[in-house]
Motif scaffolding. Structure first.
Motif, PDB file in Angstrom:
ATOM      1  N   GLN A  84      29.045  41.971  44.584  1.00  0.00           N
ATOM      2  CA  GLN A  84      29.828  41.430  43.472  1.00  0.00           C
ATOM      3  C   GLN A  84      28.920  40.783  42.425  1.00  0.00           C
ATOM      4  N   LEU A  94      38.347  39.583  40.704  1.00  0.00           N
ATOM      5  CA  LEU A  94      39.569  40.291  41.061  1.00  0.00           C
ATOM      6  C   LEU A  94      40.401  40.635  39.830  1.00  0.00           C
ATOM      7  N   ALA A  97      38.976  43.711  38.207  1.00  0.00           N
ATOM      8  CA  ALA A  97      39.282  44.892  39.018  1.00  0.00           C
ATOM      9  C   ALA A  97      40.754  45.271  38.877  1.00  0.00           C
ATOM     10  N   TYR A 141      39.181  42.270  47.333  1.00  0.00           N
ATOM     11  CA  TYR A 141      38.905  43.366  46.394  1.00  0.00           C
ATOM     12  C   TYR A 141      39.363  44.698  46.997  1.00  0.00           C
TER      13      TYR A 141
END
Length: 295
Positions: A84, A94, A97, A141
């Motif tokens: 990350q 997050l 994403a 994730y």
């Protein structure tokens, strides 16, 4: 479902993965085991399209990973908890994403709660996270796109015993809802506790593949009787070799039904009749990988 067919990876003269085939079915957790350097991570990277195979292939839901549209909505992947961006916060990681996958941003908060990263942790930069916190963020994730498949490489690294128990519960719940989990871990007792199937790899080859019960069976039968000498004589006469244990019990490689029938015919009262205890997954793992190392 994950299908791996004859995957092979060579680096010059070195064969890292040698004709590996196995399947992971929906509703199951498959433990993918092997010593360091056995080819586990390379196999998982080939499944996820990160390393091109020399031969063979792999599909997820019948499609090669690279051909999946918006793959995060189909497959959740955690291969390296340190991958990350260190400068982003957990929540930012997050949220970005979610935007890329087209996921409702409300799911970000839900998953932070699920993996145990509270408001203060979510606001921290990832560079300040412990390994255990990175693992929790990595699992969030992987789950963000609500996938049907999880591919996880050593997800329990850095977790304390409570965190490992929590991870086991999350994965078991995911599979029980129909999901497919491929789990690589060196924590054999945890794999034994959660896995339905086991694939053991050694020297780049599959050395065992089957249900946990199939692979851990075969320890024989343990039996205790009110008249142990009479039972021993009856079993030996019936052609069933036995070994006397220190506590007076007898063990044999025959199954419980065969032993019970002999005892009944001989009129022997049994106090105990059950599968004998084996050495569990650790013993199986050491036996299988030792054989491959000796090749």
């Amino acid at each position: 479902m994950i299908s791996v067919e004859h995957l092979t990876k060579r680096y010059g003269p070195h064969t890292a993965v040698d004709d590996v085939s196995f399947r992971c079915e929906p509703g199951t957790v498959t433990g993918f085991l092997g010593p360091n350097g056995a080819g586990k991570s390379t196999t998982m990277r080939m499944i996820c399209g990160l390393t091109p195979p020399t031969a063979g292939g792999a599909t997820v839901g019948g499609v090669p990973y690279r051909r999946l549209p918006n793959p995060g909505r189909h497959v959740g992947v955690l291969l390296d908890a340190s991958a990350q961006h260190p400068g982003r916060t957990g929540r930012e990681t997050l949220a970005l994403a979610a935007q890329i996958m087209g996921v409702d941003r409300g799911r970000v908060g839900e998953l932070l709660d699920l993996v145990g990263l509270d408001t203060a942790a979510a606001r921290k930069r990832v560079r300040a996270y412990s390994l255990g916190m990175r693992q929790r963020l990595g699992l969030a994730y992987a789950l963000l796109g609500d996938p049907r498949v999880l591919i996880l490489d050593e997800p329990a690294n850095g977790l304390d015993p409570e965190g490992i128990f929590w991870m086991r519960s999350v994965l078991r719940g995911f599979a029980d809802r129909g999901g497919t989990v491929l789990l690589s871990s060196h924590l054999l007792r945890e794999v034994e506790a959660v896995a339905d199937r086991l694939v053991v790899i050694g020297g780049g080859r599959v050395v065992a593949d089957g249900t946990k019960e199939e692979l851990l069976a075969g320890a024989g039968t343990r039996v205790r009787a009110l008249e142990p000498e009479k039972l021993e004589w009856a079993l030996t006469t019936a052609g069933v070799p036995v070994t006397r244990e220190h506590d007076g019990a007898l063990t044999t490689q025959s199954d419980t039904e065969a032993v019970g029938r002999v005892a009944t015919a001989a009129g022997v009262v049994l106090l105990e009749l059950r599968p004998a205890d084996g050495g569990g997954l650790e013993e199986l793992f050491l036996e299988l990988t030792a054989k491959e190392t000796a090749r």
